[in-house]
Design an enzyme around this catalytic site. Structure first.
Site, PDB file in Angstrom:
ATOM      1  N   LYS A  80       0.839  -1.198   0.000  1.00  0.00           N
ATOM      2  CA  LYS A  80       0.000   0.000   0.000  1.00  0.00           C
ATOM      3  C   LYS A  80       0.874   1.247   0.000  1.00  0.00           C
ATOM      4  CE  LYS A  80      -3.890   2.060   2.594  1.00  0.00           C
ATOM      5  NZ  LYS A  80      -4.721   1.926   3.824  1.00  0.00           N
ATOM      6  N   SER A 155      -9.628   2.121   2.963  1.00  0.00           N
ATOM      7  CA  SER A 155      -8.827   2.865   2.014  1.00  0.00           C
ATOM      8  C   SER A 155      -7.872   2.003   1.197  1.00  0.00           C
ATOM      9  CB  SER A 155      -8.017   3.932   2.768  1.00  0.00           C
ATOM     10  OG  SER A 155      -7.093   3.312   3.666  1.00  0.00           O
ATOM     11  N   SER A 179      -9.585  -0.273   7.168  1.00  0.00           N
ATOM     12  CA  SER A 179      -9.053  -0.148   5.811  1.00  0.00           C
ATOM     13  C   SER A 179      -8.329  -1.370   5.281  1.00  0.00           C
ATOM     14  CB  SER A 179      -8.124   1.067   5.719  1.00  0.00           C
ATOM     15  OG  SER A 179      -8.850   2.260   5.839  1.00  0.00           O
TER      16      SER A 179
END
Length: 491
Positions: A80, A155, A179
């Site tokens: 990420k 997210s 997330s």
């Protein structure tokens, strides 16, 4: 010939260790897969093909030299874009850091390299990890491989989508309010939030410092456990890091995979038992509870009365911390700088930079947090939210005196269409209704696929006491052994 992209991390590591496939072959197969499908998914913001192949060659050289390889050596991983990676762009999904190449690796990244994993690149995300759909990325939305007209969660939707699209067998996410777990649920993958402090935040671009927790994403529970073991543990560079070893999550996952939960007591959270969820989500959850009972678990209902206040408390605490953390992005020290023509004051340059660099959701949360911390309102808003956080922690503590772990749906609904909720922030925030309490408490939580609703994945969440991460892996692996894994339609 075996499609290397469809294998688990355990299977890939076995092939590499045994010399039946080279790390370079595995890496190239995944790079080819990214090239073939990512224009339809947009899971990656940056693909580091040269770096990945160089790392893969190093693994092959070590094997050829007779070195012992770790359990994930040669396995590709997607990261990420919230974790700093030396010399590789780290944008946090924001224009304000477009093109920034950090001079150092986050601790998580260092440990991935030390484990012999092969970093494919950086995955898309809601800007500064603020969102539940990966639609708030400055670089376009990520799409769900199950239905590319739908969101992959957020997210960390890029990491989850990369797994579901077979672009990577492992990924790293971060979980501030859900997330990791919520994207796992809506993409049919596994996402684990470790105990807060059980994985290092050094090099994690901060959103909410008392909540942010990096963790593993995978397609199977065992793969997630192996990744958790590789990245977890104490880090003296992180002042919130717990000076204890990670529980043996790998052994727990293997034990759970036997399908025996005899002696395990699970609490169904009464407030999150499916009421308020879509009918298909509620039905899949009920079926999963029945499956866990058939594996020998004792199921009881547990009330956590203050969980219903978690969402409003979170949206005071997290924005307050983000308003402080994001003050560093001022157009002076690094990143974007707007309006610096020699004729404007420093304040004007800062204002223009932040206006151009931050997206609407980030601006919304900065304003919410600044207001909540302002003179005359601090006690009424931020202070009260912290009191609610204490009450939620007490709910967890009381629950874990009765049961070994808690279970609930991961999210109230399946993946919704892109654009369906962007005009209504509250409806977007509801995606994290069931995951936020765990972040406020600081304990571990995992989402494991438990069924389908209208052809789309549903996740079950397992929550455990702090530093009892092994319990959630055992339960999740047992459920996985009963219901299996779920394969999306071909892209």
């Amino acid at each position: 010939m075996t499609d290397l992209t469809k294998l688990t991390a355990v299977e890939i590591a076995g092939l590499v260790a045994g010399g039946d496939a080279s790390a370079v072959e595995v890496t190239q197969a995944h790079l080819d897969r990214i090239a073939a499908v990512d224009d339809r998914v947009n899971a990656f913001l940056h693909v580091d093909a040269d770096g990945a192949l160089a790392a893969a060659r190093a693994v092959d050289d070590r094997r050829a030299a007779g070195e012992d390889l770790g359990p994930l050596a040669g396995v590709p991983v997607a990261v990420k874009d919230v974790l700093t990676t030396k010399g590789v762009p780290t944008t946090v999904g924001s224009k304000i850091l477009e093109g920034w190449r950090p001079p150092y690796d986050a601790t998580i990244v260092q440990r991935l390299r030390a484990a012999g994993t092969v970093m494919l690149g950086k995955t898309n995300m809601d800007e500064f990890a603020m969102g539940s759909s990966t639609e708030y990325s400055a670089y376009g939305p990520t799409r769900n491989p199950w239905d590319t007209d739908r969101i992959p969660g957020g997210s960390g939707g890029g990491s989850a989508a990369a797994l579901a699209a077979y672009e990577a067998p492992l990924a790293i996410g971060s979980d501030t309010g859900g997330s990791i777990r919520q994207p796992g649920a809506v993409t049919g993958t596994v996402g684990a939030k470790p105990t807060y402090g059980g994985t290092s935040r050094y090099g994690l671009v901060a959103f909410s410092s008392s909540l942010d927790t990096p963790g593993p994403c995978a397609r199977t529970v065992l793969d997630a456990a192996l990744l958790h073991a590789a990245i977890g543990g104490h880090d003296p560079r992180d002042s919130t890091s717990i000076p204890q070893p990670v529980p043996d999550v790998v052994a727990a996952a293997r034990l759970g995979a036997t399908g025996d939960l005899t002696g395990v007591k699970l609490g169904v959270v009464a407030e999150f038992s499916g009421e308020g969820a879509e009918p298909g989500v509620a039905a899949a959850f009920r079926d999963s509870v029945d499956a866990l009972a058939k594996l020998g678990a004792e199921i009881v209902e547990v009330s956590c009365p203050h969980f219903k206040y978690a969402l409003p408390a979170y949206y005071l605490i997290a924005p307050s911390e983000c308003s402080s953390n994001l003050a560093r992005f001022d157009g002076v020290r690094f990143g974007l700088r707007e309006g610096d023509d020699g004729n404007r004051s420093l304040e004007e340059v800062m204002s223009l930079t932040r206006d151009a660099g931050f997206g609407p959701e980030v601006k919304r949360r900065i304003m919410l947090g600044t207001y909540a911390l302002s003179s005359g309102y601090y006690d009424a808003y931020y202070g009260q939210a912290q009191k609610v956080r204490t009450l939620i922690t007490r709910d967890f503590t009381a629950a874990f005196e009765r049961v070994d772990a808690l279970i609930s749906p991961t999210t109230p609904f399946v993946a919704f269409p892109i654009g369906a909720r962007t005009s209504d922030p509250y409806q977007m925030y509801l995606a994290d209704l069931y995951t936020i309490p765990t972040n406020l408490y600081g304990g571990p939580g995992i989402s494991v696929p438990c069924g389908l609703s209208d052809g789309l994945p549903v996740g079950l969440q397992v929550m455990a006491p702090t530093m009892a991460d092994d319990r959630m892996y055992r339960v999740a692996a047992a459920l996985e052994s009963a219901v299996g894994t779920f394969t999306p339609p071909a892209l």
